[in-house]
Every structure is written in structure tokens, then in C-alpha cells.
Design an enzyme around this catalytic site. Structure first.
Site, PDB file in Angstrom:
ATOM      1  CE  LYS A 253      -1.511   2.230   3.805  1.00 38.26           C
ATOM      2  NZ  LYS A 253      -0.777   2.907   4.796  1.00 38.26           N
TER       3      LYS A 253
ATOM      4  CG  HIS B 210       0.184  -3.733   8.159  1.00 36.47           C
ATOM      5  ND1 HIS B 210       0.012  -2.492   7.421  1.00 36.47           N
ATOM      6  CD2 HIS B 210       0.292  -3.712   9.400  1.00 36.47           C
ATOM      7  CE1 HIS B 210       0.150  -1.718   8.690  1.00 36.47           C
ATOM      8  NE2 HIS B 210       0.021  -2.453   9.756  1.00 36.47           N
TER       9      HIS B 210
ATOM     10  CE  LYS C   3      -2.139  -4.390  12.626  1.00 39.50           C
ATOM     11  NZ  LYS C   3      -0.910  -4.443  13.244  1.00 39.50           N
TER      12      LYS C   3
ATOM     13  CD  GLU D 225      -0.719   4.803  13.887  1.00 36.64           C
ATOM     14  OE1 GLU D 225       0.251   4.127  13.968  1.00 36.64           O
ATOM     15  OE2 GLU D 225      -0.937   5.661  13.049  1.00 36.64           O
TER      16      GLU D 225
ATOM     17  CG  ASP E  29      -0.972   6.435   6.689  1.00 38.53           C
ATOM     18  OD1 ASP E  29      -0.318   5.701   5.970  1.00 38.53           O
ATOM     19  OD2 ASP E  29      -0.886   6.487   7.786  1.00 38.53           O
TER      20      ASP E  29
ATOM     21  CG  HIS F  80      -4.379  -0.170   7.506  1.00 37.63           C
ATOM     22  ND1 HIS F  80      -4.003  -0.902   6.690  1.00 37.63           N
ATOM     23  CD2 HIS F  80      -3.427   0.614   7.888  1.00 37.63           C
ATOM     24  CE1 HIS F  80      -2.787  -0.576   6.656  1.00 37.63           C
ATOM     25  NE2 HIS F  80      -2.453   0.214   7.163  1.00 37.63           N
TER      26      HIS F  80
ATOM     27  CE  LYS G  69       0.807   8.219  11.328  1.00 32.09           C
ATOM     28  NZ  LYS G  69       1.209   6.958  11.743  1.00 32.09           N
TER      29      LYS G  69
HETATM   30  C1  BG6 Z   1       0.796   2.015   7.922  1.00 30.92           C
HETATM   31  C2  BG6 Z   1       0.431   3.432   7.950  1.00 30.92           C
HETATM   32  O1  BG6 Z   1       0.097   1.457   6.863  1.00 30.92           O
HETATM   33  O2  BG6 Z   1       0.003   1.405   9.155  1.00 30.92           O
HETATM   34  C3  BG6 Z   1       1.274   4.195   9.166  1.00 30.92           C
HETATM   35  O3  BG6 Z   1       1.151   3.987   6.828  1.00 30.92           O
HETATM   36  C4  BG6 Z   1       0.846   3.507  10.359  1.00 30.92           C
HETATM   37  O4  BG6 Z   1       1.186   5.552   9.207  1.00 30.92           O
HETATM   38  C5  BG6 Z   1       0.882   1.947  10.410  1.00 30.92           C
HETATM   39  O5  BG6 Z   1       1.613   3.934  11.513  1.00 30.92           O
HETATM   40  C6  BG6 Z   1       0.020   1.314  11.559  1.00 30.92           C
HETATM   41  O6  BG6 Z   1       0.154   0.000  11.528  1.00 30.92           O
HETATM   42  P1  BG6 Z   1       0.279  -0.692  12.907  1.00 30.92           P
HETATM   43  O7  BG6 Z   1       0.323  -2.324  12.662  1.00 30.92           O
HETATM   44  O8  BG6 Z   1       1.396  -0.249  13.831  1.00 30.92           O
HETATM   45  O9  BG6 Z   1      -0.947  -0.413  13.561  1.00 30.92           O
END
Ligand code: BG6
Length: 687
Positions: free
Chosen positions: A176, A206, A210, A244, A263, A268, A370
Site C-alpha cells: 500500500k 497488513h 493481524k 497511534e 493512510d 486498514h 497520530k
Molecule cells: C501503516 C501506515 O500502513 O500503518 C502508518 O502507513 C501507520 O502510518 C501503520 O503507523 C500502523 O500500523 P500498525 O500495525 O502499527 O497499527
């Protein structure tokens, strides 16, 4: 009789291992050709994932890696780099040097410019050599861990250099972001699919790797008790929260052109949304699941500009300041490679509508940001309240709803909040929870999320990958919001402080629909609040599910002198000032402090006004919950009472002075009039 010999034991062990492999066979043989092999994704996630697969005996012996990128490295240098990195980025409790040694010998490197066809011809020759050496049956997994602008070109060059020829499968994993808006995603799909079939393409998200996200499917479709409730008749609202704690860090250049909507939300969060809300697939075949996900996303209402303005809020973090107003950590606009006037959102919250039979009218809230107060991904499914409560001793108004909470990360588990009778002679209800934690139930190593992606791609299982139509459906929902924001810059940016719960507008968004965000309190937060620091785990677990989140903007009056209050406030972030009768500021309270506690102890009018000096994040403890918790934890009341007495030196009526358990009045007075006991039994006797 003699016990089994060492040989017999080993034989038995290998039988057990063989059985285990029957359940989880290793990955298919292949050469994995990684584009962007000298980059961050490879060292932080892909290689640790391959290492995890190797440790868990899930990586086929017939496997090799060929890395390529512009960096002029030799194979030896590439291996050396990865060997240094793996020590830092592996996710296991202990590092198994022997497994790594065996794995790293399979890594090879060939530098080159991805725009050059000649480079692809060299890569093809190298892959052929590795195929012959490692017996990989002509199978090739291409992993595009590059900037998205190269995706199309790489797919063209792979085709032009003849990679499609010969035996064995060819699978392309595309990272992505897939496009930057609807048009670019459509274009990219067209470009890639003009050369390769959809069956060859594996678009990574991704989050689908999980365990806890995959478990959403298992939970919904393998447990008969929930599916009948999974609709508008029983569910009041659903909240998806991806908070985050990390800020933009070194990724300013990418992030400033992206923002949280692109993002996190469009990718996600929509994937999690689809899993949670889709219809039951006819089978677990990848395309049956992806068909249902696509249908769900196609049912999400596409907002008009007016709806985008009404149902979506955005935020951007400002600096974190210390007591004296000095910058402790920079705001978004001061981050490296970020435009100092940037209008990019680092936070967004939205209410979406799913216009289908199952979900019509059910508010679905999504929020992500964030530089927030915690790292935590949760999904809260809030059920409708009980239709009637035949509990005369419980104030009906205070009965909440049942909640089902999926803890995706960092805590992984599932929790249900419901009511139970509290011990005692009368029928008093108390919210309690049932909880399942992955960590307590399964013995599994922490994965990066990429293991399962690589593993299932080798098996040709596309369940955990997004499909072209799904990606476009996601962009179709996000596009009107992107357009609306482009037309209306955000003059109020930055509008939330780094380390806070996010902008207050987000709270207003749900409050305007008479609901509230469920802020899931972490233990870490309790440690920051003075009266909870030494609380027993039993007390804290009760408090955790009763606290309610609230935000106040600078200048808001939180408590008004003369009002009858029924709650106490814990100040998680920000500053408030307390003014008593002469309107001069009597004191200033800061994060970790609390106020309004008299309302928990006595039903007297508020003796002071409390005003927010800065934006504040608060947790609210209602008197009814306090009273209930008191039955089990009188020491908590004493802590609160001690502070109250020190602060206000007030006198107490006689009934309040009775020991809590012996307080006859408590048992006979109406719940409204019951005073909380402020004293220990020995204090009570003395008085
Ligand atoms: C990524 C984003 O796809 O996922 C990031 O580009 C983000 O900005 C991240 O921090 C979050 O992934 P995870 O697995 O830490 O929740």
C-alpha cells in the site's frame, strides 16, 4: 520396565512435528524477488517475518530470496546488513542464531534501476539460477516494497522481460498505498491488470495479517450466539478506534501528501469495517469472502459535500508544551519534510452510514489519529439497552448498554461488558466484564503481520489480500471527503495537542447523536492519576469499566458553583482553575489531579466553579458507580474523602459519620439521599 530410549523419544517427537505440519504445512517452494530490498519495509518487517516463519518451521526448505534496489550492494554486504538489522527488529523473546544463519544464506542481491528492462533481464537470469539451485519449481513471488510510483512500471517490466514464461506460479504482492485517490487507483488497476490477471495480484493490507483482525471472521461465523444479534435490531452503534501514540517521525514527505484518511481509514479501517459488518459468505473461499466485503463497502453511503461537512471531522496535532509553555515536542507543521502551512490532517473521525437491510440507521463511527495519548486499536460494538429494567433499587437512567469489545492491539483479546448483581442484601447492579486474552490463552510468538501474508501468497490464498474492486470501493467512499477538504482549508489547524485524545470536534460529532466515544482506559493512564496509583487491581478493573470520557475546550465551565453535581472529574490532560465565592482563582489543577469529589460524598451544591484553562481531557466517575464500588472498596472512599477534608475542611452530618457497613440509614434511605461514608470504622468510633 525401562522408559523409552532417547531414540524412541526423538521418533515420537518427529511424529508430533509431522502432525503439526499436517495442520500448517510449510510455505510453497519459491524464489522471492523483493523490489526495494534495501528499504525500511524489508529490514523492519519482511525479513523479521521470514525469520519468524523459519523459526516456526513454516518456511519451505526450497526457498531463496533475491533482493534488488538501486543501492550498489553485493550479496555479502546485503546479508551483513540484514544480520545487523535482524537483531534489532526480530519479534521473538530470544534470538535463534542457528535459524538465522541458515536463513541468511538463502539471501542474494542484485542492484539495478527498476525503470530499465535490461535490469529485469538480469533478474530473470538470476532467478533461474536460484530456481535450479533451490529446486523452487519455477514459482516466483514478486514483492513490490517500493514507492507506489514504481508499481505500474515494475509490472510492465516483469511482463516484458518474460517472467510469465515457464512453469510454476507467479504471484505479485503490491504494497500500500494503492493509489492516492479514486482516479489514480482506477488507473493503477488498469495498468497492472492490462499485463497480469487479478489472480496474480496480491494487494497488501497488513491489518489483514493481524491475528486479531482475522479472528473477527472466526468470531462472527463460528459462534452461533452472536450472529442473530448482528443487526440494527440489537446493535445501537459500532466504534472503530485506531489511536497511534507515534507522530509522523521521519515520514513527513510521504505523510504530508497523504494524511490519515488515506493512510489509515480508507485502507486498514475499511478492511476491518468490511469484516465486521459484511454478510455471511457462502464459503471461506477467498473470492466468496471478498465478494461480501466488496458488497459491504458498496453499501456505504457516498457523501454529498454537505454530508461530508456534517459527518467528518479532521484534526492536526500541535506541539506538546510544558507547564511554562515551552515546546517539549514539535507540532505537525514543525516536523521534518512537512510544509509549515500544511493542511494535512493527522486525525479524522467520521460517522458513516451503511445503507443496507442489516445496518440501516446504525451509526458506525471511525476515528484514527497520530500523536495521541495512547496506542490502541479497538472495535466497540454497543448493543441497545435492555428494553425495561425491573430493578427497583437501580436507577434506570444509569443502566448502560452491553458492549462487545475487540482489542486488536497492543492488547489482543475480546471483552464483554454486562451487568451483574453486586454482592449484598439488595439487588444492586454493577457493570462487570468477561474477557479473553490471546496472551493468556495461546502460546504464540509475536508476529509482524507479514508472515501470514507471505505464507498465504505462496499457497495462492488471496483471502487476506485486497481485490481491485475492493480497493476502488474504499476510494469511492473516501473521495468526496478528500474533495470537500481540498475545497475547504482548515483554518483552525492545529486543533489538538500532541499526547491528547484528539480534537474536541470529534467528541461533538458523536455527542450530537446522543452517544459518546468509549475511551478504553489503559493501566498506564491510571498510574498518572494520583488517587489510583496504589489502587488494587480489583478496584482498578471496576473503575476502568465505569469511567466515562469527556473533553472540555479552553474556557468551558466544567463545574458551576451552586449546581447539584453527581460526578467527579479526573484530569487526564490540561489545566483547570477553581474559583470560589469571591471569584478569585483559588487553585489551578493539572493532569493527574481530580475535582468535584464532594458530589460523590454529599449532595450539597457545588462550592466552587471549575473552568478549563486549556483544552482538557477528562474522565468522569458518576456517583452511582462510586457508591457501588464503595461497597467493595471502602478504602477508595477514604482516599477521596481524605483529599476532600484537606481541601475544604467541611463538617459532616451525623449519618455520614457512621461506619459504612453499620450505617443503618444507608439501608433505609432512598438511593438519592444516601450519604457516602467518609470514615474508617475506627475514625467513626472516635467521632
Ligand atoms: C501503516 C501506515 O500502513 O500503518 C502508518 O502507513 C501507520 O502510518 C501503520 O503507523 C500502523 O500500523 P500498525 O500495525 O502499527 O497499527
Amino acid at each position: 520396565m525401562e522408559g523409552p530410549s532417547m531414540f524412541e523419544k526423538n521418533q515420537a517427537l518427529s511424529v508430533i512435528q509431522l502432525d503439526f505440519q499436517g495442520i500448517n504445512p510449510p510455505s510453497e517452494p519459491c524464489v522471492m524477488l523483493i523490489f526495494g530490498a534495501s528499504g525500511d519495509l524489508t529490514r523492519r518487517l519482511l525479513v523479521p517475518a521470514l525469520y519468524n516463519l523459519a523459526c516456526d518451521r513454516l518456511l519451505n526448505d526450497n526457498f531463496a530470496v533475491l533482493g534488488t534496489a538501486q543501492d550498489p550492494l553485493t550479496t555479502e554486504q546485503f546479508r551483513e546488513r540484514l544480520s545487523n538489522d535482524i537483531e534489532q527488529f526480530h519479534t521473538r523473546e530470544t534470538f535463534d542464531q542457528a535459524v538465522w544463519e541458515r536463513l541468511v544464506k538463502r539471501f542474494h542481491y542484485l542492484p539495478g534501476d527498476l525503470n530499465e528492462l535490461s535490469v529485469f533481464l538480469q533478474l530473470k537470469a538470476e532467478v533461474a539460477k536460484l530456481d535450479a539451485r533451490f529446486q523452487t519449481q519455477g514459482n516466483v513471488l514478486f514483492y513490490l516494497a517500493t514507492a507506489p510510483r514504481f508499481f505500474g512500471k515494475i509490472c510492465d517490466n516483469l511482463d516484458d522481460s518474460g517472467f510469465k514464461e515457464g512453469s510454476g506460479w507467479k504471484h505479485i504482492i503490491v504494497e500500500k498505498p494503492f493509489g492516492t485517490d479514486l482516479n489514480s487507483a482506477i488507473e493503477l488497476n488498469k495498468e497492472i491488470l492490462s499485463r497480469w490477471d487479478e489472480d496474480h495480484i496480491y494487494r497488501v493490507d497488513h491489518y489483514l495479517g493481524k491475528e486479531t483482525v482475522q479472528n473477527l471472521l472466526a468470531f462472527r461465523f463460528s459462534n452461533g450466539i452472536f450472529e442473530p444479534l448482528w443487526n440494527k435490531h440489537y446493535i445501537d452503534n459500532i466504534q472503530f478506534n485506531v489511536a497511534e501514540a507515534v507522530a509522523v517521525e521521519e515520514r513527513g514527505e510521504y505523510y504530508d501528501r497523504s494524511g490519515v484518511l488515506r493512510d489509515m481509514i480508507q485502507s486498514h479501517m475499511f478492511q476491518m469495517l468490511a469484516y465486521l459488518c459484511m454478510e455471511t459468505p457462502v464459503s471461506l473461499d477467498p473470492d466468496d469472502i471478498r465478494d461480501e466485503k466488496a458488497k459491504l463497502l458498496q453499501s456505504v453511503r457516498i457523501y454529498t459535500p454537505e454530508e461530508a461537512a456534517r459527518y467528518v471531522v479532521r484534526g492536526q496535532y500541535g506541539p506538546q508544551l510544558d507547564d511554562k509553555g515551552n515546546v517539549v515536542k514539535p507540532g505537525y507543521r514543525q516536523e521534518k519534510n512537512v510544509d509549515p502551512q500544511s493542511n494535512t490532517e493527522t486525525y479524522a473521525a467520521t460517522r458513516i452510514h451503511i445503507d443496507n437491510w442489516r445496518w440501516e440507521g446504525v451509526p458506525i463511527y471511525l476515528r484514527s489519529g497520530k500523536a495521541l495519548w495512547k496506542r490502541g486499536t479497538e472495535i466497540v460494538v454497543e448493543f441497545k439497552k435492555a428494553a425495561s429494567a425491573p430493578f427497583c433499587t437501580t436507577n434506570r437512567r444509569q443502566l448502560g448498554s452491553n458492549r462487545l469489545i475487540f482489542h486488536i492491539q497492543p492488547h489482543q483479546g475480546i471483552e464483554i461488558h454486562f451487568y451483574a448483581k453486586a454482592p449484598g442484601p439488595r439487588l444492586q447492579l454493577q457493570p462487570v466484564n468477561m474477557s479473553f486474552g490471546y496472551g493468556e490463552t495461546f502460546k504464540a510468538s509475536r508476529y509482524t503481520g507479514y508472515e501470514i501474508m507471505v505464507y498465504s501468497c505462496t499457497h495462492g490464498d488471496a483471502t487476506l489480500f485486497s481485490r481491485g474492486d475492493l480497493v476502488e470501493a474504499g476510494w469511492r467512499i473516501a473521495q468526496p471527503i478528500i474533495d470537500h477538504w481540498a475545497m475547504t482549508p482548515a483554518p483552525e489547524f492545529p486543533n489538538y495537542e500532541r499526547g491528547s485524545w484528539g480534537p474536541k470536534h470529534a467528541t461533538d460529532l458523536v455527542q450530537s447523536e446522543n452517544r459518546q466515544w468509549h475511551e478504553l482506559v489503559t493501566e498506564e493512564l491510571f498510574k498518572r492519576v494520583a488517587i489510583f496509583k496504589d489502587g488494587s487491581s480489583l478496584l482498578l478493573s471496576q473503575i476502568r469499566i465505569t469511567l466515562r470520557a469527556k473533553q472540555a475546550a479552553a474556557d468551558d465551565i466544567i463545574v458551576k458553583r451552586g449546581d447539584i453535581g453527581r460526578e467527579m472529574y479526573l484530569l487526564v490532560r490540561g489545566e483547570v482553575e477553581v474559583t470560589e465565592d469571591d471569584s478569585s482563582v483559588a487553585k489551578t489543577l493539572k493532569a493527574g489531579d481530580f475535582f468535584g469529589e464532594i458530589a460523590l460524598l454529599l449532595l450539597t451544591p457545588r462550592s466552587a466553579t471549575v473552568r478549563a484553562r486549556t483544552d482538557c481531557d477528562l474522565l468522569v466517575l458518576d456517583k452511582s458507580d462510586f457508591d457501588r464500588i464503595l461497597c467493595e472498596h471502602p478504602e477508595f472512599a477514604q482516599g477521596v474523602a481524605k483529599v476532600a477534608r484537606e481541601r475544604y475542611h467541611f463538617g459532616l452530618c451525623k449519618t455520614s459519620l457512621l461506619g459504612y457497613k453499620e450505617c443503618k440509614n444507608r439501608l433505609t434511605m432512598s438511593p438519592e439521599m444516601r450519604p457516602a461514608c467518609l470514615w474508617t470504622e475506627s475514625e467513626c468510633a472516635k467521632n
